[in-house]
Design a protein around this motif. Structure first.
Motif, PDB file in Angstrom:
ATOM      1  N   ASN A   1     -24.584  26.494  15.916  1.00  0.00           N
ATOM      2  CA  ASN A   1     -24.189  27.216  14.713  1.00  0.00           C
ATOM      3  C   ASN A   1     -23.656  26.252  13.667  1.00  0.00           C
ATOM      4  OD1 ASN A   1     -24.795  29.803  15.541  1.00  0.00           O
ATOM      5  ND2 ASN A   1     -22.700  30.340  16.120  1.00  0.00           N
ATOM      6  N   THR A   2     -23.939  26.551  12.399  1.00  0.00           N
ATOM      7  CA  THR A   2     -23.136  26.001  11.314  1.00  0.00           C
ATOM      8  C   THR A   2     -22.139  27.080  10.904  1.00  0.00           C
ATOM      9  OG1 THR A   2     -24.601  26.808   9.553  1.00  0.00           O
ATOM     10  CG2 THR A   2     -25.111  24.652  10.518  1.00  0.00           C
ATOM     11  N   ARG A   3     -21.225  26.741  10.028  1.00  0.00           N
ATOM     12  CA  ARG A   3     -20.205  27.727   9.626  1.00  0.00           C
ATOM     13  C   ARG A   3     -20.816  28.867   8.813  1.00  0.00           C
ATOM     14  NH1 ARG A   3     -16.104  24.000   6.822  1.00  0.00           N
ATOM     15  NH2 ARG A   3     -17.032  22.560   8.323  1.00  0.00           N
ATOM     16  N   GLY A   4     -22.074  28.719   8.420  1.00  0.00           N
ATOM     17  CA  GLY A   4     -22.762  29.786   7.706  1.00  0.00           C
ATOM     18  C   GLY A   4     -23.581  30.674   8.604  1.00  0.00           C
ATOM     19  N   HIS A   5     -23.255  30.699   9.898  1.00  0.00           N
ATOM     20  CA  HIS A   5     -24.051  31.535  10.797  1.00  0.00           C
ATOM     21  C   HIS A   5     -23.799  33.021  10.548  1.00  0.00           C
ATOM     22  CE1 HIS A   5     -20.802  32.791  13.638  1.00  0.00           C
ATOM     23  NE2 HIS A   5     -20.266  31.624  13.335  1.00  0.00           N
ATOM     24  N   ASP A   6     -24.829  33.815  10.751  1.00  0.00           N
ATOM     25  CA  ASP A   6     -24.803  35.260  10.541  1.00  0.00           C
ATOM     26  C   ASP A   6     -24.512  35.591   9.079  1.00  0.00           C
ATOM     27  OD1 ASP A   6     -25.219  36.395  13.342  1.00  0.00           O
ATOM     28  OD2 ASP A   6     -23.626  34.944  13.673  1.00  0.00           O
ATOM     29  N   ALA A   7     -24.539  36.880   8.743  1.00  0.00           N
ATOM     30  CA  ALA A   7     -24.341  37.270   7.348  1.00  0.00           C
ATOM     31  C   ALA A   7     -22.899  37.043   6.912  1.00  0.00           C
ATOM     32  CB  ALA A   7     -24.735  38.732   7.161  1.00  0.00           C
ATOM     33  N   ILE A   8     -21.955  37.557   7.703  1.00  0.00           N
ATOM     34  CA  ILE A   8     -20.523  37.338   7.499  1.00  0.00           C
ATOM     35  C   ILE A   8     -19.931  37.112   8.875  1.00  0.00           C
ATOM     36  CG2 ILE A   8     -18.340  38.358   6.757  1.00  0.00           C
ATOM     37  CD1 ILE A   8     -19.887  39.977   4.691  1.00  0.00           C
ATOM     38  N   CYS A   9     -19.072  36.127   9.003  1.00  0.00           N
ATOM     39  CA  CYS A   9     -18.489  35.842  10.309  1.00  0.00           C
ATOM     40  C   CYS A   9     -17.061  35.341  10.137  1.00  0.00           C
ATOM     41  CB  CYS A   9     -19.314  34.809  11.074  1.00  0.00           C
ATOM     42  SG  CYS A   9     -19.211  33.139  10.390  1.00  0.00           S
TER      43      CYS A   9
END
Length: 306
Positions: A89-97
């Motif tokens: 994962n990067t910190r931009g994984h998924d729509a909102i996390c």
């Protein structure tokens, strides 16, 4: 922790990937964020003839390390060829996390990430592979993951990275977006984002449709898609300093402004910089639907020539 998983697949044109031995991995970035991933390992005795020790696989916008699709298939084929593959994962994984860390969680996901932070994320993954003894690491990024790979190596190069591969990496080229015949919605969203920022609401969430449907803050919309072209891969490719292979599907080129001029402009760049190679994949869309096996085959052939 080691476990074996047989992932599901939505692509009925190929069989489900075989069970892969996976080790769950957690890395810590230099700004104290925990990022999770899974390391796929070859079976004992399987040796590689490729000139890399490991692949670091980077997901696209709103995706994650366990999503089915082209990177799942890539990891499976990599270990069959004797090369470990870390999907992270990067910190931009998924729509909102919510990204955890030792001092609490930080809001993240594609809606809130600043792409520039990918340098810390990728270095954390690379350093984890280094810690495990892998010395020649190939970055493989799908879609936004490809942009992050190029941007990181241009702005904060890492000596352990020997090769860079992008699968459908988009261009962030404001003028092309604004001029594209299908870009009326993009122009409207851009003006709305500017208005929110000017009115003191930079974190206002917007639902956009182009270049792809997603939620994003007004601030981050302008950062990604504004006239500065901060993350345009053509701007950064000459500074990568490593062999780079860029794959783009012909269907993507005909359908989206983020790919439409790549054959001409990236192709011309490859003539000036021989370490850059641009290839198209016939009839492939951005996700390589029905063609998941093709990217690894292209990468394997390219690396064999290297």
């Amino acid at each position: 922790m080691m476990f074996v998983i047989t992932p599901p697949t939505k692509d009925r044109s190929r069989e489900s990937p075989a069970a892969m031995p996976l080790e769950l991995v957690r890395v810590t970035t230099n700004d104290e964020i925990y990022l999770d991933g899974a390391l796929a390992l070859p079976e004992a005795g399987v040796e590689s003839s490729l000139p890399v020790d490991a692949f670091l696989l980077l997901h696209g916008t709103g995706s994650n390390f366990y999503a089915p699709g082209v990177l799942e298939s890539f990891a499976e084929q990599a270990i069959q060829a004797g090369v470990p593959a870390l999907r992270m994962n990067t910190r931009g994984h998924d729509a909102i996390c919510s990204n955890p860390g030792p001092f609490g969680a930080l809001r993240g996901g594609a809606a809130y990430e600043s792409i520039a932070d990918c340098r810390s994320d990728l270095h954390a993954g690379i350093n984890e592979l280094l810690r495990r003894g892998y010395r020649r690491i190939a970055l493989v990024g799908h879609s936004m993951g490809g942009v992050k790979a190029i941007y990181t190596m241009a702005q904060a190069t890492h000596p352990a990275v020997s090769h860079v591969v992008t699968l459908s990496a988009p261009r962030f080229q404001h003028a092309a977006y604004m001029a594209h015949p299908q870009a009326e919605k993009f122009r409207n969203d851009y003006e709305a984002a500017r208005a929110f920022v000017d009115d003191g609401m930079p974190d206002r969430l917007m639902s956009i449709t182009l270049p792809l449907p997603m939620l994003i803050t007004a601030r981050n919309f302008l950062e990604k898609y504004g006239p500065e072209d901060t993350y345009d891969i053509v701007k950064h490719l000459p500074q990568v300093g490593r062999p780079v292979l860029l794959l783009v599907g012909t269907e993507s080129i005909t359908r989206s402004p983020v790919f439409s001029n790549q054959p001409e402009e990236v192709g011309a760049l490859s003539e000036e910089y021989p370490q850059i190679e641009f290839q198209t994949v016939k009839e492939a869309n951005t996700n390589y639907t029905g063609l998941w096996d093709v990217p690894f085959a292209r990468v394997r052939d390219w690396l064999s020539r290297e």
